[in-house]
Motif scaffolding. Structure first.
Motif, PDB file in Angstrom:
ATOM      1  N   MET A  86       3.787 -26.323  21.544  1.00 56.85           N
ATOM      2  CA  MET A  86       3.402 -27.698  21.910  1.00 56.85           C
ATOM      3  C   MET A  86       2.857 -28.439  20.683  1.00 56.85           C
ATOM      4  O   MET A  86       3.164 -29.609  20.475  1.00 56.85           O
ATOM      5  CB  MET A  86       2.355 -27.702  23.025  1.00 56.85           C
ATOM      6  N   LEU A  87       2.085 -27.743  19.873  1.00 55.19           N
ATOM      7  CA  LEU A  87       1.525 -28.326  18.655  1.00 55.19           C
ATOM      8  C   LEU A  87       2.644 -28.775  17.723  1.00 55.19           C
ATOM      9  O   LEU A  87       2.652 -29.910  17.243  1.00 55.19           O
ATOM     10  CB  LEU A  87       0.630 -27.292  17.964  1.00 55.19           C
ATOM     11  N   GLU A  88       3.598 -27.890  17.494  1.00 53.60           N
ATOM     12  CA  GLU A  88       4.705 -28.178  16.565  1.00 53.60           C
ATOM     13  C   GLU A  88       5.663 -29.235  17.106  1.00 53.60           C
ATOM     14  O   GLU A  88       6.094 -30.113  16.368  1.00 53.60           O
ATOM     15  CB  GLU A  88       5.511 -26.895  16.299  1.00 53.60           C
ATOM     16  N   GLU A  89       6.014 -29.126  18.379  1.00 54.02           N
ATOM     17  CA  GLU A  89       7.120 -29.930  18.909  1.00 54.02           C
ATOM     18  C   GLU A  89       6.716 -31.197  19.647  1.00 54.02           C
ATOM     19  O   GLU A  89       7.513 -32.118  19.740  1.00 54.02           O
ATOM     20  CB  GLU A  89       7.982 -29.060  19.835  1.00 54.02           C
ATOM     21  N   ASN A  90       5.495 -31.249  20.201  1.00 55.55           N
ATOM     22  CA  ASN A  90       5.169 -32.370  21.081  1.00 55.55           C
ATOM     23  C   ASN A  90       3.968 -33.225  20.693  1.00 55.55           C
ATOM     24  O   ASN A  90       3.868 -34.352  21.158  1.00 55.55           O
ATOM     25  CB  ASN A  90       4.940 -31.862  22.510  1.00 55.55           C
ATOM     26  N   LEU A  91       3.060 -32.701  19.885  1.00 56.95           N
ATOM     27  CA  LEU A  91       1.796 -33.419  19.663  1.00 56.95           C
ATOM     28  C   LEU A  91       1.994 -34.827  19.118  1.00 56.95           C
ATOM     29  O   LEU A  91       1.396 -35.778  19.631  1.00 56.95           O
ATOM     30  CB  LEU A  91       0.861 -32.608  18.763  1.00 56.95           C
ATOM     31  N   ASP A  92       2.846 -34.989  18.117  1.00 60.04           N
ATOM     32  CA  ASP A  92       3.063 -36.338  17.558  1.00 60.04           C
ATOM     33  C   ASP A  92       3.636 -37.288  18.608  1.00 60.04           C
ATOM     34  O   ASP A  92       3.199 -38.432  18.730  1.00 60.04           O
ATOM     35  CB  ASP A  92       3.984 -36.280  16.335  1.00 60.04           C
ATOM     36  N   ARG A  93       4.603 -36.795  19.397  1.00 56.37           N
ATOM     37  CA  ARG A  93       5.211 -37.632  20.447  1.00 56.37           C
ATOM     38  C   ARG A  93       4.190 -37.982  21.519  1.00 56.37           C
ATOM     39  O   ARG A  93       4.133 -39.119  21.983  1.00 56.37           O
ATOM     40  CB  ARG A  93       6.419 -36.912  21.046  1.00 56.37           C
ATOM     41  N   TRP A  94       3.381 -37.006  21.912  1.00 52.45           N
ATOM     42  CA  TRP A  94       2.351 -37.279  22.922  1.00 52.45           C
ATOM     43  C   TRP A  94       1.389 -38.358  22.440  1.00 52.45           C
ATOM     44  O   TRP A  94       1.005 -39.235  23.203  1.00 52.45           O
ATOM     45  CB  TRP A  94       1.559 -36.019  23.246  1.00 52.45           C
ATOM     46  N   GLU A  95       1.005 -38.284  21.165  1.00 52.90           N
ATOM     47  CA  GLU A  95       0.097 -39.296  20.633  1.00 52.90           C
ATOM     48  C   GLU A  95       0.743 -40.684  20.742  1.00 52.90           C
ATOM     49  O   GLU A  95       0.113 -41.641  21.185  1.00 52.90           O
ATOM     50  CB  GLU A  95      -0.243 -38.993  19.178  1.00 52.90           C
TER      51      GLU A  95
END
Length: 149
Positions: A86-95
Motif C-alpha cells: 500500500m505504501l509503494e503503490e497507493n499512498l501518493d494516489r490516496w493523498e
C-alpha cells in the motif's frame, strides 16, 4: 525510485506481538538504525495500541519515520507485506484523492496514512519485506514488556 544524492541511509525495523487480523490490544516495537560518523547508532520505541495488525504496523512506521530529522533514504523492514505494498503503490494516489479509494470509500487507517505522508516529507521511503535482523530481538522485548505488566 532512485536514491537521492547526499541522503543519509536509515533503516527502520518493525515488529508486533501478534499478526491476528482482528481488532485487539497489541504491542509493537521498532528499531531505527543509521550510521553516523562511521558508527552504528540505534533508537527504539515500544508502545501498546488497540487495532489490527495493519494498524499497529502503520503506527510503528509513522512513529519511527517521525523521529528521522534530516532528509533520508528510509528502508522500512517489516513482515507486513500488505502495508508495504500500500505504501509503494497507493499512498501518493490516496493523498491526491483525499484518502478515498477508487470505489469512493474512506481508506482504512486513513488518519495514519495521512500522518505518515506528512512525516515522510523529504524522505525517500523504500520497502524491505520479510523477516529482518531485529525480528527476534523485538519479539523478546515485546514479551518482556508483557510479563512486566
Amino acid at each position: 525510485k532512485a536514491e537521492k544524492e547526499g541522503m543519509m541511509e536509515v533503516h527502520i525495523y518493525i515488529g508486533t506481538d501478534s499478526k491476528a487480523p482482528r481488532v485487539q490490544p497489541r504491542k509493537y516495537g521498532y528499531v531505527l538504525a543509521c550510521t553516523l560518523k562511521g558508527k552504528l547508532e540505534t533508537k527504539q520505541g515500544f508502545k501498546e495500541t488497540k487495532g489490527t495488525y495493519n494498524r499497529a504496523t502503520l503506527e510503528a512506521i509513522t512513529e519511527a519515520v517521525g523521529r528521522v530529522v534530516k532528509p533520508s533514504e528510509i528502508h522500512i523492514h517489516t513482515e507486513n507485506a500488505f502495508i508495504l505494498t500500500m505504501l509503494e503503490e497507493n499512498l501518493d494516489r490516496w493523498e491526491q484523492n483525499g484518502y478515498v479509494t477508487t470505489k469512493g470509500e474512506p481508506v482504512a487507517n486513513g488518519d495514519l496514512w495521512k500522518q505518515l505522508k506528512e512525516k515522510a516529507g523529504e524522505h525517500l521511503l523504500l520497502s524491505e519485506p520479510g523477516k529482518h535482523e531485529y525480528s527476534m530481538w523485538i519479539q523478546e522485548q515485546l514479551k518482556r514488556v508483557t510479563t512486566n505488566c
